[in-house]
Design a protein around this motif. Sequence first.
Motif, PDB file in Angstrom:
ATOM      1  N   GLU A 102     -13.425  19.655   8.074  1.00 30.56           N
ATOM      2  CA  GLU A 102     -13.448  18.205   8.250  1.00 30.56           C
ATOM      3  C   GLU A 102     -12.036  17.675   8.041  1.00 30.56           C
ATOM      4  OE1 GLU A 102     -16.316  16.254   5.801  1.00 30.56           O
ATOM      5  OE2 GLU A 102     -17.965  17.580   6.400  1.00 30.56           O
ATOM      6  N   PRO A 103     -11.721  16.530   8.646  1.00 26.63           N
ATOM      7  CA  PRO A 103     -10.366  15.991   8.485  1.00 26.63           C
ATOM      8  C   PRO A 103     -10.066  15.626   7.036  1.00 26.63           C
ATOM      9  CG  PRO A 103     -11.515  14.908  10.304  1.00 26.63           C
ATOM     10  CD  PRO A 103     -12.536  15.713   9.551  1.00 26.63           C
ATOM     11  N   TRP A 104      -8.825  15.838   6.655  1.00 31.11           N
ATOM     12  CA  TRP A 104      -8.320  15.367   5.370  1.00 31.11           C
ATOM     13  C   TRP A 104      -7.354  14.231   5.645  1.00 31.11           C
ATOM     14  CZ3 TRP A 104      -3.173  15.238   3.752  1.00 31.11           C
ATOM     15  CH2 TRP A 104      -2.969  14.797   2.430  1.00 31.11           C
ATOM     16  N   LEU A 105      -7.557  13.104   4.948  1.00 29.58           N
ATOM     17  CA  LEU A 105      -6.715  11.936   5.152  1.00 29.58           C
ATOM     18  C   LEU A 105      -6.050  11.550   3.847  1.00 29.58           C
ATOM     19  CD1 LEU A 105      -9.151  11.628   7.314  1.00 29.58           C
ATOM     20  CD2 LEU A 105      -8.342   9.297   7.508  1.00 29.58           C
ATOM     21  N   PRO A 106      -4.718  11.434   3.829  1.00 29.04           N
ATOM     22  CA  PRO A 106      -4.058  10.837   2.660  1.00 29.04           C
ATOM     23  C   PRO A 106      -4.604   9.425   2.445  1.00 29.04           C
ATOM     24  CG  PRO A 106      -2.461  11.768   4.206  1.00 29.04           C
ATOM     25  CD  PRO A 106      -3.778  11.777   4.900  1.00 29.04           C
ATOM     26  N   GLY A 107      -4.635   8.993   1.207  1.00 25.05           N
ATOM     27  CA  GLY A 107      -5.206   7.691   0.898  1.00 25.05           C
ATOM     28  C   GLY A 107      -4.604   6.547   1.683  1.00 25.05           C
ATOM     29  N   PHE A 108      -3.273   6.570   1.858  1.00 23.87           N
ATOM     30  CA  PHE A 108      -2.627   5.445   2.532  1.00 23.87           C
ATOM     31  C   PHE A 108      -2.989   5.394   4.011  1.00 23.87           C
ATOM     32  CE2 PHE A 108       0.315   8.862   3.373  1.00 23.87           C
ATOM     33  CZ  PHE A 108       0.871   8.574   4.611  1.00 23.87           C
ATOM     34  N   ILE A 109      -3.454   6.519   4.579  1.00 22.72           N
ATOM     35  CA  ILE A 109      -3.927   6.526   5.970  1.00 22.72           C
ATOM     36  C   ILE A 109      -5.418   6.189   6.016  1.00 22.72           C
ATOM     37  CG2 ILE A 109      -4.377   7.982   7.985  1.00 22.72           C
ATOM     38  CD1 ILE A 109      -1.818   9.467   7.419  1.00 22.72           C
ATOM     39  N   GLY A 110      -6.191   6.783   5.117  1.00 29.61           N
ATOM     40  CA  GLY A 110      -7.635   6.567   5.117  1.00 29.61           C
ATOM     41  C   GLY A 110      -8.038   5.133   4.866  1.00 29.61           C
ATOM     42  N   ARG A 111      -7.201   4.390   4.144  1.00 28.65           N
ATOM     43  CA  ARG A 111      -7.526   2.991   3.860  1.00 28.65           C
ATOM     44  C   ARG A 111      -7.153   2.065   5.007  1.00 28.65           C
ATOM     45  NH1 ARG A 111      -5.424   4.672  -1.188  1.00 28.65           N
ATOM     46  NH2 ARG A 111      -3.369   3.837  -0.652  1.00 28.65           N
ATOM     47  N   ARG A 112      -6.518   2.605   6.030  1.00 28.63           N
ATOM     48  CA  ARG A 112      -6.102   1.791   7.162  1.00 28.63           C
ATOM     49  C   ARG A 112      -6.924   2.126   8.392  1.00 28.63           C
ATOM     50  NH1 ARG A 112      -1.993   2.177   3.760  1.00 28.63           N
ATOM     51  NH2 ARG A 112      -0.455   0.498   3.633  1.00 28.63           N
ATOM     52  N   GLY A 113      -6.830   1.250   9.374  1.00 29.13           N
ATOM     53  CA  GLY A 113      -7.550   1.451  10.624  1.00 29.13           C
ATOM     54  C   GLY A 113      -7.453   0.200  11.468  1.00 29.13           C
ATOM     55  N   PRO A 114      -8.028   0.253  12.668  1.00 26.69           N
ATOM     56  CA  PRO A 114      -7.958  -0.915  13.551  1.00 26.69           C
ATOM     57  C   PRO A 114      -8.946  -1.994  13.134  1.00 26.69           C
ATOM     58  CG  PRO A 114      -9.276   0.785  14.560  1.00 26.69           C
ATOM     59  CD  PRO A 114      -8.748   1.374  13.280  1.00 26.69           C
ATOM     60  N   LYS A 115      -8.642  -3.222  13.496  1.00 32.36           N
ATOM     61  CA  LYS A 115      -9.634  -4.282  13.334  1.00 32.36           C
ATOM     62  C   LYS A 115     -10.775  -4.040  14.320  1.00 32.36           C
ATOM     63  CE  LYS A 115      -6.931  -8.211  11.622  1.00 32.36           C
ATOM     64  NZ  LYS A 115      -6.534  -9.615  11.882  1.00 32.36           N
ATOM     65  N   ARG A 116     -11.962  -4.520  13.957  1.00 27.71           N
ATOM     66  CA  ARG A 116     -13.100  -4.356  14.853  1.00 27.71           C
ATOM     67  C   ARG A 116     -12.816  -4.982  16.215  1.00 27.71           C
ATOM     68  NH1 ARG A 116     -18.351  -3.187  13.947  1.00 27.71           N
ATOM     69  NH2 ARG A 116     -18.172  -3.513  11.706  1.00 27.71           N
ATOM     70  N   SER A 117     -12.155  -6.132  16.225  1.00 29.27           N
ATOM     71  CA  SER A 117     -11.859  -6.803  17.496  1.00 29.27           C
ATOM     72  C   SER A 117     -10.949  -5.946  18.373  1.00 29.27           C
ATOM     73  CB  SER A 117     -11.206  -8.163  17.241  1.00 29.27           C
ATOM     74  OG  SER A 117     -10.007  -8.017  16.477  1.00 29.27           O
ATOM     75  N   THR A 118      -9.999  -5.252  17.748  1.00 30.62           N
ATOM     76  CA  THR A 118      -9.114  -4.370  18.505  1.00 30.62           C
ATOM     77  C   THR A 118      -9.897  -3.205  19.090  1.00 30.62           C
ATOM     78  OG1 THR A 118      -7.254  -4.922  17.057  1.00 30.62           O
ATOM     79  CG2 THR A 118      -7.057  -2.912  18.368  1.00 30.62           C
ATOM     80  N   MET A 119     -10.781  -2.614  18.281  1.00 27.37           N
ATOM     81  CA  MET A 119     -11.592  -1.504  18.756  1.00 27.37           C
ATOM     82  C   MET A 119     -12.504  -1.944  19.893  1.00 27.37           C
ATOM     83  SD  MET A 119     -12.252   1.750  18.168  1.00 27.37           S
ATOM     84  CE  MET A 119     -12.240   2.363  16.479  1.00 27.37           C
ATOM     85  N   VAL A 120     -13.087  -3.132  19.765  1.00 24.18           N
ATOM     86  CA  VAL A 120     -13.989  -3.629  20.803  1.00 24.18           C
ATOM     87  C   VAL A 120     -13.231  -3.864  22.105  1.00 24.18           C
ATOM     88  CG1 VAL A 120     -15.414  -5.599  21.503  1.00 24.18           C
ATOM     89  CG2 VAL A 120     -15.673  -4.617  19.218  1.00 24.18           C
ATOM     90  N   ARG A 121     -12.024  -4.448  22.014  1.00 30.94           N
ATOM     91  CA  ARG A 121     -11.226  -4.679  23.237  1.00 30.94           C
ATOM     92  C   ARG A 121     -10.896  -3.360  23.916  1.00 30.94           C
ATOM     93  NH1 ARG A 121      -8.491  -8.562  20.111  1.00 30.94           N
ATOM     94  NH2 ARG A 121      -6.759  -7.118  19.759  1.00 30.94           N
ATOM     95  N   PHE A 122     -10.525  -2.371  23.120  1.00 28.19           N
ATOM     96  CA  PHE A 122     -10.201  -1.069  23.692  1.00 28.19           C
ATOM     97  C   PHE A 122     -11.428  -0.447  24.343  1.00 28.19           C
ATOM     98  CE2 PHE A 122     -10.014   3.600  22.996  1.00 28.19           C
ATOM     99  CZ  PHE A 122      -8.996   3.884  23.890  1.00 28.19           C
ATOM    100  N   CYS A 123     -12.558  -0.492  23.633  1.00 34.35           N
ATOM    101  CA  CYS A 123     -13.782   0.097  24.172  1.00 34.35           C
ATOM    102  C   CYS A 123     -14.232  -0.619  25.450  1.00 34.35           C
ATOM    103  CB  CYS A 123     -14.887   0.058  23.123  1.00 34.35           C
ATOM    104  SG  CYS A 123     -14.604   1.181  21.724  1.00 34.35           S
TER     105      CYS A 123
END
Length: 214
Positions: free
Chosen positions: A89-110
């Motif tokens: 399974e993926p291992w994520l450093p904390g500073f990466i795992g706590r970040r991500g796209p906004k839902r609105s950004t993900m929806v626009r992309f999808c």
Amino acid sequence: MRRPTDRRDDPEAAAGSGIARLLQSFSGGDPDQVLDLHGLLQGLGRSAFGMFLFVSILPGFIPIPGFAGVISGPLVVLIGLQLLVGLREPWLPGFIGRRGPKRSTMVRFCNRISPWMARLEHLVRPRLQVLAGSRLANAFTGLLLIGLGVLLALPLPMTNYVFAGTLLLFALALLERDGALLLALWLVAGAGLVATGLLSEELATLVHGWLTRD
């Protein structure tokens, strides 16, 4: 973070649940909510590598020079390294795992990719899973992802969409455990990396000759 949908409660259902369903799973909720990577990958098992890659290549579709390389390139290399060394399974450093796209950004992309993703859905499905889950196959996929991630990180003109599109197909193959698609991508990505290496060497030789001529 509240998870986008209950489908993640069943790791086996995540693989092969359908591309369209995956895209639709992000539509409900607060548009300003940050979909942190720890939450997005929770409960997906081996398919989490596909989701991690799916999210990581989002900047590759933003037409801002250099932006995709700075964000997506290192993340793709990180995913490739983890597959290469055999993590389940993926291992994520904390500073990466706590970040991500906004839902609105993900929806626009999808929404942007959903028309042709819907056309691909009947082609991308669980098959030849020995190629999608074996240690050796994952290592080879990881090696190719490292190469593609490095190329994506380089400021090569007019290549973002090419590399990001290839990586998106890798993400779908990993999500759906589609070994047949992975096999095709191995051939395409391998040939692309070899061609890029040859062209880069030729270009370096030409530039060197131009700079050193009398």
